[in-house]
Design a protein around this motif. Structure first.
Motif, short mmCIF file in Angstrom:
data_model
loop_
_atom_site.label_atom_id
_atom_site.label_comp_id
_atom_site.label_asym_id
_atom_site.label_seq_id
_atom_site.Cartn_x
_atom_site.Cartn_y
_atom_site.Cartn_z
N UNK A 202 0.69 -1.07 0.06
CA UNK A 202 -0.03 0.08 -0.04
C UNK A 202 0.93 1.28 -0.02
N UNK A 203 1.93 1.27 0.74
CA UNK A 203 2.84 2.43 0.92
C UNK A 203 3.50 2.69 -0.43
N UNK A 204 4.00 1.54 -1.21
CA UNK A 204 4.51 1.86 -2.36
C UNK A 204 3.47 2.29 -3.55
N UNK A 205 2.41 1.60 -3.58
CA UNK A 205 1.21 2.30 -4.12
C UNK A 205 1.07 3.69 -3.92
N UNK A 206 0.81 4.21 -2.74
CA UNK A 206 0.70 5.45 -2.57
C UNK A 206 1.68 6.37 -3.44
N UNK A 207 3.08 5.83 -3.02
CA UNK A 207 4.18 6.83 -3.77
C UNK A 207 4.08 6.83 -5.16
N UNK A 208 3.71 5.75 -5.81
CA UNK A 208 3.60 5.49 -7.38
C UNK A 208 2.50 6.73 -7.64
N UNK A 209 1.34 6.41 -7.25
CA UNK A 209 0.21 7.13 -7.40
C UNK A 209 0.48 8.64 -7.16
N UNK B 101 -2.01 -9.46 -8.11
CA UNK B 101 -3.08 -9.59 -6.93
C UNK B 101 -4.20 -8.96 -7.61
N UNK B 102 -4.29 -7.75 -8.33
CA UNK B 102 -5.29 -7.13 -8.81
C UNK B 102 -5.60 -7.25 -10.08
N UNK B 103 -5.00 -7.91 -10.92
CA UNK B 103 -5.04 -8.01 -12.43
C UNK B 103 -5.02 -6.79 -12.92
N UNK B 104 -4.19 -5.95 -12.79
CA UNK B 104 -3.96 -4.52 -13.66
C UNK B 104 -2.60 -4.57 -14.22
N UNK B 105 -2.65 -3.74 -15.04
CA UNK B 105 -1.33 -3.99 -15.86
C UNK B 105 -0.59 -2.41 -16.15
N UNK B 106 -1.27 -1.41 -15.91
CA UNK B 106 -0.85 0.09 -16.16
C UNK B 106 -0.81 0.94 -14.73
N UNK B 107 0.35 1.86 -15.00
CA UNK B 107 0.31 2.57 -13.62
C UNK B 107 -0.73 3.42 -13.65
N UNK B 108 -1.43 3.61 -14.66
CA UNK B 108 -2.75 4.72 -14.48
C UNK B 108 -3.67 3.69 -13.74
N UNK B 109 -3.81 2.61 -14.02
CA UNK B 109 -4.84 1.69 -13.41
C UNK B 109 -4.40 1.55 -11.79
N UNK B 110 -3.09 1.49 -11.47
CA UNK B 110 -2.64 1.46 -10.27
C UNK B 110 -3.11 2.80 -9.44
N UNK B 111 -2.89 3.93 -10.18
CA UNK B 111 -3.27 5.24 -9.72
C UNK B 111 -4.64 5.28 -9.40
N UNK B 112 -5.57 4.85 -10.15
CA UNK B 112 -6.92 4.95 -9.93
C UNK B 112 -7.17 4.03 -8.75
N UNK B 113 -6.57 2.96 -8.67
CA UNK B 113 -6.79 2.18 -7.44
C UNK B 113 -6.47 2.60 -6.26
N UNK B 114 -5.37 3.38 -6.17
CA UNK B 114 -5.03 3.93 -4.90
C UNK B 114 -6.10 5.23 -4.53
N UNK B 115 -6.67 5.87 -5.53
CA UNK B 115 -7.52 6.89 -5.22
C UNK B 115 -8.63 6.43 -4.66
N UNK B 116 -9.25 5.19 -5.34
CA UNK B 116 -10.46 4.53 -4.78
C UNK B 116 -10.20 3.77 -3.34
N UNK B 117 -8.83 3.53 -3.23
CA UNK B 117 -8.63 3.00 -1.93
C UNK B 117 -8.42 4.00 -0.85
#
Length: 80
Positions: free
Chosen positions: A26-33, A62-78
């Motif tokens: 989660x922390x890594x995702x937050x930084x990337x987002x 885990x979440x079956x996503x492939x792009x940084x944009x999708x990860x960013x959207x996920x981070x926002x939704x979380x």
């Protein structure tokens, strides 16, 4: 012949059934987002950039996503 109807998966349903992320993931995702590079994220977390890459690969798997944009959207939704 019978038809089976499947309800479309909503974001709320997807979030409820999504695997949970470890705190460091989660922390890594937050930084990337937030727009940090892998190296910047690694320095802020006190890790190597290879470890950050491993965390993000696990998140994608885990979440079956492939792009940084999708990860960013996920981070926002979380709320990260």
């Amino acid at each position: 012949m019978s038809l089976t109807l499947v309800a479309p998966q909503t974001e709320a349903t997807a979030t409820a059934t999504a695997p949970t992320l470890a705190p460091r993931e989660q922390e890594a995702l937050r930084h990337i987002a937030a727009g940090c590079t892998y190296l910047q994220t690694a320095r802020q977390m006190g890790l190597s950039k290879h470890t950050v890459d491993a965390y993000l690969r696990r998140i994608r798997a885990k979440l079956n996503i492939s792009t940084t944009a999708e990860m960013t959207r996920l981070a926002i939704s979380m709320g990260l």
